[in-house]
Design an enzyme around this catalytic site. Sequence first.
Site, short mmCIF file in Angstrom:
data_model
loop_
_atom_site.label_atom_id
_atom_site.label_comp_id
_atom_site.label_asym_id
_atom_site.label_seq_id
_atom_site.Cartn_x
_atom_site.Cartn_y
_atom_site.Cartn_z
N ASP A 79 39.84 46.76 37.84
CA ASP A 79 39.30 47.74 36.91
C ASP A 79 37.99 48.39 37.40
O ASP A 79 37.96 49.58 37.70
CB ASP A 79 39.17 47.17 35.48
CG ASP A 79 38.48 45.82 35.41
OD1 ASP A 79 38.01 45.31 36.46
OD2 ASP A 79 38.40 45.26 34.30
N ASP A 119 34.26 31.61 34.82
CA ASP A 119 35.39 30.96 35.49
C ASP A 119 35.49 31.50 36.92
O ASP A 119 34.84 32.48 37.27
CB ASP A 119 36.70 31.21 34.73
CG ASP A 119 36.84 32.65 34.27
OD1 ASP A 119 36.47 33.56 35.05
OD2 ASP A 119 37.33 32.87 33.15
N ASP A 128 38.09 32.77 39.87
CA ASP A 128 39.44 33.19 40.22
C ASP A 128 39.56 33.34 41.73
O ASP A 128 38.62 33.78 42.40
CB ASP A 128 39.76 34.54 39.55
CG ASP A 128 39.80 34.40 38.04
OD1 ASP A 128 40.16 33.31 37.55
OD2 ASP A 128 39.44 35.37 37.33
P1 ATP Z 1 34.52 37.33 32.72
O1 ATP Z 1 35.50 36.25 33.11
O2 ATP Z 1 33.12 37.03 33.01
O3 ATP Z 1 34.74 37.81 31.35
P2 ATP Z 1 35.93 38.82 34.72
O4 ATP Z 1 35.58 40.07 35.45
O5 ATP Z 1 36.15 37.60 35.54
O6 ATP Z 1 34.83 38.60 33.64
P3 ATP Z 1 38.60 38.40 33.78
O7 ATP Z 1 39.21 38.86 32.51
O8 ATP Z 1 38.41 36.95 34.01
O9 ATP Z 1 37.21 39.14 33.87
O10 ATP Z 1 39.45 39.05 34.94
C1 ATP Z 1 39.30 38.69 36.30
C2 ATP Z 1 39.42 39.92 37.19
O11 ATP Z 1 40.71 40.50 37.04
C3 ATP Z 1 38.44 41.05 36.85
O12 ATP Z 1 37.19 40.85 37.47
C4 ATP Z 1 39.17 42.26 37.40
O13 ATP Z 1 39.01 42.35 38.79
C5 ATP Z 1 40.62 41.93 37.12
N1 ATP Z 1 41.06 42.48 35.81
C6 ATP Z 1 41.03 41.85 34.62
N2 ATP Z 1 41.50 42.65 33.65
C7 ATP Z 1 41.85 43.80 34.23
C8 ATP Z 1 42.43 45.03 33.76
N3 ATP Z 1 42.71 45.20 32.48
N4 ATP Z 1 42.67 46.00 34.68
C9 ATP Z 1 42.41 45.82 35.98
N5 ATP Z 1 41.86 44.71 36.47
C10 ATP Z 1 41.57 43.70 35.63
MG MG Z 2 36.73 35.73 34.82
#
Ligand code: ATP
Ligand code: MG
Length: 458
Positions: A156, A77, A79
């Site tokens: 994170d 996705d 963001d």
């Molecule tokens: P994917 O969507 O491929 O699983 P992602 O890194 O995009 O991985 P998401 O859960 O979509 O993960 O979260 C988007 C962003 O928000 C992350 O890349 C991170 O920067 C931030 N984020 C998400 N969860 C946390 C958390 N628990 N603590 C701090 N930052 C977070």
């Molecule tokens: Mg994501």
Amino acid sequence: MRMNRKRSGWIKRLFSRKESSRKNGPLILERSKHSISRRKMSRNAVKVLNRLNQGGYSAYLVGGGVRDLMLDRSPKDFDVATDATPEQVKALFRNCRLIGRRFRLAHVHFGREIIEVATFRSGQDGTAKPAEQSEQGMVLRDNIYGTLEEDAWRRDFTINALYYNIDGFSVVDYTGGVADIDARLIRMIGDPEQRYHEDPVRMLRAVRFAVKLGFNIEQSSEQPIFKLGNLLEQIPQARLYEEFLKMFQAGCALETFEKLRHYSLFQYLFPHTNRMLDEADGALTFLSRALENTDLRVAAGKPITPAFLIAALLWEEVRQLAASSQAKHPESGERLPLNVRLHHAGRDALRAQRKSLSMPKRFAIMAQEIWELQPRFERRRGRQPEKFMEHKRFRAAYDFLVLRAEVGDGDKKLADWWTEYQEVDSAARIKMVRDVPNNGKPRKRRSRSRKKKIVSSE
Ligand code: ATP
Ligand code: MG
């Protein structure tokens, strides 16, 4: 491999200059110094970025989208982060909805695709005190808008804190994410132990990204995980379920499971299953086979359901509870039939499981059906097989039977019989039913009305 070597060349050149450029602020990779192209982004994400930018706001692609594009992977996705407030975002897009009470986010809808737009957050309140925390250090409130830099530091892992600026197409890196992508490292931003205390789910995320990307967890980010698993007990059961889906349905379930066991995290998600794995011979083989099977289905683009995973995860416990149950029918005093014992055992196992990680009811019910249908494969008289095949859970129950047979739990011949039965024409089916041993013998009669009441799977 070829891409990696090429990339590591330019990253090395960059890092010879890195320190000086970062003293004055973030590392900025100009357009020519990174491999991210707008052509690989969702068109809708690019639309959102451009509209925000033209509206006078700053707009960045952030998180997994940037990370995955840097690694030549397709993001799940996209963001967006911006300095526009949610209300300002809403004013720019007709197809926008504001969601969230604790922290307002804008969702811009394009058919089934949603682009999430978040205003920069600081993770601090206005008085620069740390965000509100529980006694264990968990963050309870972090809804304070901030700057791009603050937004980066509250994320994170360094590889998740890269920003692609639509204005000029550069990548902005405050935390060292570019270097960590090159070194293939999952590194927590800030003090790892403190950040795991703030949000223990970050431990599960570290494992998930390590498996998904084939990265190592950097040592100081890795060490605390071994001892902090119990913090997961504070996490709402439904949030753990969401993380479980992300971990086990992405095509690497087996490896994720093994890593979770390695870090002693699995026991906080599925405590009973974990005990069974340590106690019962064969339980590990069965579960590993089930997870491998899920991964193969994902790789082949076949549908999967959380119900099947749950059925496999809790099976050993359900099987044992049902086998040892001496529960009797209240009127006849006879021991309950196996499918009813399985039904009760399933209900008890699910109830216990819900205390740590709980799944939506419909999947719990489906798992229960898979379990209690297992004995029905034995019944192959007359039209029984034909009728069973019309059952809405036949396919899932059959897949489960095959899995059991593969690891020596149950009758391999029985599973093979059902495989063949589904493949042949109706004349051959009649013959197959006639050839089942004992099918020629007269049926033992039982009171049908009583049986109907207690055989819940029919
Ligand atoms: P994917 O969507 O491929 O699983 P992602 O890194 O995009 O991985 P998401 O859960 O979509 O993960 O979260 C988007 C962003 O928000 C992350 O890349 C991170 O920067 C931030 N984020 C998400 N969860 C946390 C958390 N628990 N603590 C701090 N930052 C977070
Ligand atoms: Mg994501």
